[in-house]
Motif scaffolding. Structure first.
Motif, short mmCIF file in Angstrom:
data_model
loop_
_atom_site.label_atom_id
_atom_site.label_comp_id
_atom_site.label_asym_id
_atom_site.label_seq_id
_atom_site.Cartn_x
_atom_site.Cartn_y
_atom_site.Cartn_z
N ASP A 188 6.89 -7.18 0.60
CA ASP A 188 8.19 -6.55 0.81
C ASP A 188 9.13 -7.66 1.27
O ASP A 188 8.97 -8.21 2.36
N LEU A 189 10.09 -7.99 0.42
CA LEU A 189 10.94 -9.15 0.69
C LEU A 189 12.16 -8.82 1.55
O LEU A 189 12.89 -9.74 1.95
N ARG A 190 12.37 -7.58 1.86
CA ARG A 190 13.56 -7.23 2.64
C ARG A 190 13.62 -7.93 4.00
O ARG A 190 14.72 -8.33 4.43
N SER A 212 10.28 -6.82 -4.77
CA SER A 212 9.25 -6.44 -3.81
C SER A 212 8.17 -5.60 -4.48
O SER A 212 8.42 -4.44 -4.83
N PRO A 213 6.97 -6.13 -4.66
CA PRO A 213 5.90 -5.33 -5.25
C PRO A 213 5.63 -4.03 -4.50
O PRO A 213 5.27 -3.01 -5.11
N ALA A 214 5.79 -4.03 -3.19
CA ALA A 214 5.52 -2.83 -2.40
C ALA A 214 6.45 -1.67 -2.75
O ALA A 214 6.16 -0.52 -2.41
N GLN A 239 2.17 -6.86 6.25
CA GLN A 239 2.51 -6.95 4.83
C GLN A 239 1.29 -6.68 3.94
O GLN A 239 1.41 -6.05 2.89
N SER A 240 0.12 -7.14 4.37
CA SER A 240 -1.09 -6.88 3.59
C SER A 240 -1.46 -5.41 3.63
O SER A 240 -1.76 -4.79 2.59
N ALA A 241 -1.46 -4.82 4.83
CA ALA A 241 -1.80 -3.41 4.97
C ALA A 241 -0.80 -2.52 4.22
O ALA A 241 -1.17 -1.49 3.65
N LEU A 242 0.45 -2.93 4.22
CA LEU A 242 1.50 -2.15 3.57
C LEU A 242 1.21 -1.95 2.09
O LEU A 242 1.25 -0.82 1.58
N LEU A 243 0.90 -3.03 1.39
CA LEU A 243 0.72 -2.92 -0.06
C LEU A 243 -0.51 -2.10 -0.41
O LEU A 243 -0.47 -1.25 -1.31
N THR A 244 -1.62 -2.34 0.28
CA THR A 244 -2.82 -1.56 -0.04
C THR A 244 -2.60 -0.09 0.25
O THR A 244 -3.06 0.78 -0.51
N ASN A 245 -1.89 0.22 1.30
CA ASN A 245 -1.63 1.61 1.66
C ASN A 245 -0.77 2.30 0.61
O ASN A 245 -1.08 3.40 0.14
N ILE A 246 0.32 1.66 0.24
CA ILE A 246 1.24 2.28 -0.73
C ILE A 246 0.58 2.40 -2.10
O ILE A 246 0.62 3.46 -2.73
N TRP A 247 -0.04 1.34 -2.56
CA TRP A 247 -0.60 1.39 -3.92
C TRP A 247 -1.84 2.28 -4.01
O TRP A 247 -2.11 2.85 -5.05
N ARG A 248 -2.59 2.40 -2.92
CA ARG A 248 -3.69 3.37 -2.92
C ARG A 248 -3.13 4.77 -3.16
O ARG A 248 -3.71 5.57 -3.90
#
Length: 289
Positions: A188-190, A212-214, A239-248
């Motif tokens: 998340d680049l914001r 932002s991939p997230a 940032q790591s937890a964010l992406l796995t959570n959203i994409w799951r």
């Protein structure tokens, strides 16, 4: 007493989180003991590995001076292609610092490509993302089989961008992509808008959201692993937890790994070791384990 009553009678646990110094939140070297030794600490092992390895250096994938990648090859026909994309906050470093990290893939019978790319502020993050897509596509034309992507820090951002719905990869390359491993990635680049680095990144809210991939949907059928050191800055853990959570929640097969006793600079060391958990995890999907 019913369970719901016990919860209601308990004292709430309140934790307040707020970032006040955004540059410090994303500063690695100054917050790691001995952090000032990097990136210089990678130069000699990278040079030594290039000198002894089976490698094709400086393969052009574009017209720019930095549009080059190195391709490290096993002695036998490769079982597949692994691509490692370096970090440096999109503003620093090149492929030459990381050559020794190809040892794990090559020792496992895989080819490993490592691209350089143009840097901000000469280009935008969107242009860098497109360049990485071109580099991966070119390397995929040199090596058959499944493709695994790994990237560190800003490189983690760039490889996760490859498995977004708007990936720059052509369909035939997407079809070979089985696993993306983002190591200490920025998804998340914001938050970058609040850092001094944005003087070079030149992001505004629109471009930060668009890159932002997230904030995007993942391509189907590709596994995501986020890997981060337990001793990293809290923002990299988040940032790591964010992406796995959203994409799951969007249907992707995701795995989140926090490796104990690792900081931002040594969390990538496992890529150079065929026996490491990081290396085995990176290749297990492609090899059917």
């Amino acid at each position: 007493m019913p369970a719901q009553d016990r919860v209601q009678q308990g004292e709430p646990r309140v934790i307040l989180h707020q970032i006040r110094d955004w540059d410090d939140a994303y500063e690695n070297g100054g917050n790691i003991p001995g952090g000032d030794a990097y990136p210089a600490a990678w130069v000699r092992p990278a040079e030594a590995y290039r000198a002894q390895g089976n490698v094709r250096l400086d393969i052009p994938y574009g017209t720019g001076d930095r549009n080059l990648y190195d391709l490290f090859l096993p002695s036998e026909r490769p079982r597949g292609l692994m691509v490692f994309v370096h970090g440096g906050y999109w503003v620093a470093l090149d492929k030459s610092y990381w050559s020794h990290l190809a040892a794990g893939a090559v020792g496992s019978g895989w080819a490993c490509a490592m691209p350089s790319y143009d840097l901000c502020p000469d280009v935008t993050i969107a242009e860098i993302t497109a360049q990485i897509g071109t580099a991966i596509t070119h390397a995929a034309g040199e090596v058959d089989g499944p493709i695994v992507l790994s990237g560190h820090s800003a490189g983690g951002h760039l490889v996760t961008a490859m498995m977004c719905e708007d990936s720059p990869l052509p369909e035939e390359v997407r079809a070979r992509l089985v696993h993306v491993v983002s190591i200490s990635g920025l998804h998340d680049l914001r938050p970058m808008l609040r850092t001094a680095r944005n003087d070079l990144l030149r992001l505004d809210m629109g471009s930060a959201e668009a890159n932002s991939p997230a904030l995007k949907c993942p391509l189907p059928g590709i596994r995501l692993t986020t890997w981060v050191g337990g001793g990293e800055r809290q923002e990299f853990l988040r940032q790591s937890a964010l992406l796995t959570n959203i994409w799951r929640g969007l249907g992707a097969a995701t795995r989140e790994v926090v490796e104990p006793d690792r900081h931002h600079f040594n969390v990538i060391d496992g890529l150079g070791d065929v026996r490491s958990v990081l290396m085995r995890t990176a290749l297990e999907v492609a090899e059917g384990d």
